[in-house]
Design a protein around this motif. Structure first.
Motif, PDB file in Angstrom:
ATOM      1  N   GLU A   1      -3.843 -13.074 103.119  1.00 23.22           N
ATOM      2  CA  GLU A   1      -2.986 -14.243 102.908  1.00 23.22           C
ATOM      3  C   GLU A   1      -3.920 -15.418 102.619  1.00 23.22           C
ATOM      4  O   GLU A   1      -4.482 -16.037 103.531  1.00 23.22           O
ATOM      5  N   VAL A  12       1.593 -10.066 106.247  1.00 23.39           N
ATOM      6  CA  VAL A  12       0.860  -9.040 105.487  1.00 23.39           C
ATOM      7  C   VAL A  12       0.165  -8.032 106.388  1.00 23.39           C
ATOM      8  O   VAL A  12      -0.493  -7.105 105.898  1.00 23.39           O
ATOM      9  N   ASN A  54       1.348   3.177 110.407  1.00 17.34           N
ATOM     10  CA  ASN A  54       0.430   3.591 109.354  1.00 17.34           C
ATOM     11  C   ASN A  54      -0.483   4.719 109.833  1.00 17.34           C
ATOM     12  O   ASN A  54      -0.923   5.540 109.035  1.00 17.34           O
ATOM     13  N   LYS A  77      -7.761  -4.744 102.421  1.00 22.26           N
ATOM     14  CA  LYS A  77      -7.729  -3.372 101.899  1.00 22.26           C
ATOM     15  C   LYS A  77      -9.013  -2.975 101.181  1.00 22.26           C
ATOM     16  O   LYS A  77      -9.222  -1.801 100.880  1.00 22.26           O
ATOM     17  N   SER A  78      -9.890  -3.952 100.876  1.00 23.93           N
ATOM     18  CA  SER A  78     -11.065  -3.660 100.053  1.00 23.93           C
ATOM     19  C   SER A  78     -12.212  -4.605 100.393  1.00 23.93           C
ATOM     20  O   SER A  78     -12.016  -5.636 101.046  1.00 23.93           O
ATOM     21  N   ALA A 137      -6.570  -0.233 106.814  1.00 27.66           N
ATOM     22  CA  ALA A 137      -7.368   0.186 105.657  1.00 27.66           C
ATOM     23  C   ALA A 137      -8.656   0.895 106.054  1.00 27.66           C
ATOM     24  O   ALA A 137      -9.308   1.542 105.221  1.00 27.66           O
ATOM     25  N   LEU A 181      -0.007  -4.062 105.755  1.00 26.99           N
ATOM     26  CA  LEU A 181       0.525  -3.705 104.430  1.00 26.99           C
ATOM     27  C   LEU A 181      -0.563  -3.301 103.432  1.00 26.99           C
ATOM     28  O   LEU A 181      -0.269  -2.674 102.411  1.00 26.99           O
ATOM     29  N   GLN A 182      -1.811  -3.699 103.702  1.00 21.79           N
ATOM     30  CA  GLN A 182      -2.940  -3.376 102.818  1.00 21.79           C
ATOM     31  C   GLN A 182      -2.691  -3.851 101.385  1.00 21.79           C
ATOM     32  O   GLN A 182      -3.012  -3.166 100.419  1.00 21.79           O
ATOM     33  N   ASN A 183      -2.117  -5.042 101.259  1.00 16.28           N
ATOM     34  CA  ASN A 183      -1.844  -5.624  99.944  1.00 16.28           C
ATOM     35  C   ASN A 183      -2.697  -6.851  99.662  1.00 16.28           C
ATOM     36  O   ASN A 183      -2.384  -7.629  98.773  1.00 16.28           O
ATOM     37  N   GLY A 184      -3.753  -7.032 100.433  1.00 15.92           N
ATOM     38  CA  GLY A 184      -4.606  -8.203 100.258  1.00 15.92           C
ATOM     39  C   GLY A 184      -4.349  -9.253 101.323  1.00 15.92           C
ATOM     40  O   GLY A 184      -3.323  -9.237 102.009  1.00 15.92           O
ATOM     41  N   GLY A 205      -3.910  -7.630 106.128  1.00 20.79           N
ATOM     42  CA  GLY A 205      -3.846  -7.314 104.708  1.00 20.79           C
ATOM     43  C   GLY A 205      -5.116  -6.842 104.042  1.00 20.79           C
ATOM     44  O   GLY A 205      -5.093  -6.463 102.863  1.00 20.79           O
ATOM     45  N   ASP A 215     -11.544  -8.034  99.200  1.00 21.20           N
ATOM     46  CA  ASP A 215     -10.809  -8.892 100.136  1.00 21.20           C
ATOM     47  C   ASP A 215     -11.744  -9.546 101.146  1.00 21.20           C
ATOM     48  O   ASP A 215     -11.571 -10.710 101.510  1.00 21.20           O
TER      49      ASP A 215
END
Length: 256
Positions: free
Chosen positions: A194, A186, A32, A216-217, A239, A189-192, A214, A220
């Motif tokens: 687990e 995860v 990444n 990303k924000s 992230a 992946l920055q998809n949230g 995971g 989260d």
């Protein structure tokens, strides 16, 4: 809840990778972010911000042609911020003391302790003898298999028979000072986060435990705080703005 920063080193460079893509064969990984700065730059930054308890992870195995470069980067980071950061990756009873003497507060261990899919109490006791329980972090990084999460070793490539659970953490807490848990499915992946892993950690909460994977924000972070009942620390990698992401480190510090 605390923010625990990270320095991941692969092939001699500070990187952020997709955790599930890491392979020993050819020392490959999906990247990444690859930093132009050395590990010591990040160590100094964390020290200046007072962000103690972060971890340096060596992502190359000892047999890799890149291991020496990766280890040199880790040592430079420890020298830049002595008695401030933890270090993990290929730690055994034979090299643990070396990293402590180089400036690590703790050594982070997985594969040496989880041998052939089982907990090796012999190796746990060897580690305790080498550096003391108070300097050991057990890495319980995991992946989902069926309905449960199982600890994975060898840079998250091999499943063990050991389930991530309150019972496992109770059993192992007598041998360490902290736990570190990457949700490897995860990671990067920055998809949230687990959610199920966060719930397991939050429902236990008897020792310091750090979650990674995971984020990303800020949402989260807030979700982890809720699911972890305020007992679970957090690491953010890909992230983060300092690693090419959009999430500002100052905003995480403020949110926590």
């Amino acid at each position: 809840m605390r923010f625990r920063p990270c320095i991941d080193i692969h092939n001699g460079k500070v990187k952020q990778i997709v955790g599930s893509s890491l392979k020993d064969a050819g020392d490959s990984a999906s990247e990444n972010y690859v930093s132009e700065k050395g590990a010591e730059f990040y160590a100094r930054m964390y020290r200046e911000l007072g962000l103690s308890g972060g971890h340096i992870i060596l992502l190359n195995p000892a047999g890799s042609p890149y291991y020496k470069m990766t280890k040199e980067q880790a040592k430079k980071a420890l020298m830049a911020a002595p008695s401030f950061l933890q270090v993990g990756g290929g730690i055994t009873d034979e090299n643990a003391r070396e990293f402590i003497e180089a400036g690590a507060t703790h050594v982070i261990v997985t594969s040496f302790v989880f041998k052939n899919g089982k907990i090796s109490y012999t190796n746990l006791k060897k580690l305790q003898k080498a550096v003391g329980k108070e300097r050991i972090v057990l890495d319980l990084s995991c992946k989902k298999q069926g309905e449960d999460y199982y600890i994975v070793t060898d840079r998250w490539q091999k499943f063990t028979d050991v389930k991530l659970s309150a019972e496992t953490m109770d059993e192992l807490s007598g041998y360490c000072d902290e736990f570190l848990v990457h949700a490897a499915d995860v990671e990067g992946l920055q998809n949230g986060i687990e959610d199920s892993v966060a719930r397991i950690l939050g429902s236990w909460g008897k020792r310091p435990v750090t979650y990674a994977g995971g984020v990303k924000s800020i949402e989260d972070i807030e979700k982890l705080k809720k699911l972890g009942k305020g007992k679970v620390d957090v690491t953010v990698g890909s992230a983060l703005d300092i690693f090419g992401g959009e999430l500002a480190m100052k905003d995480i510090i403020k949110a926590i």
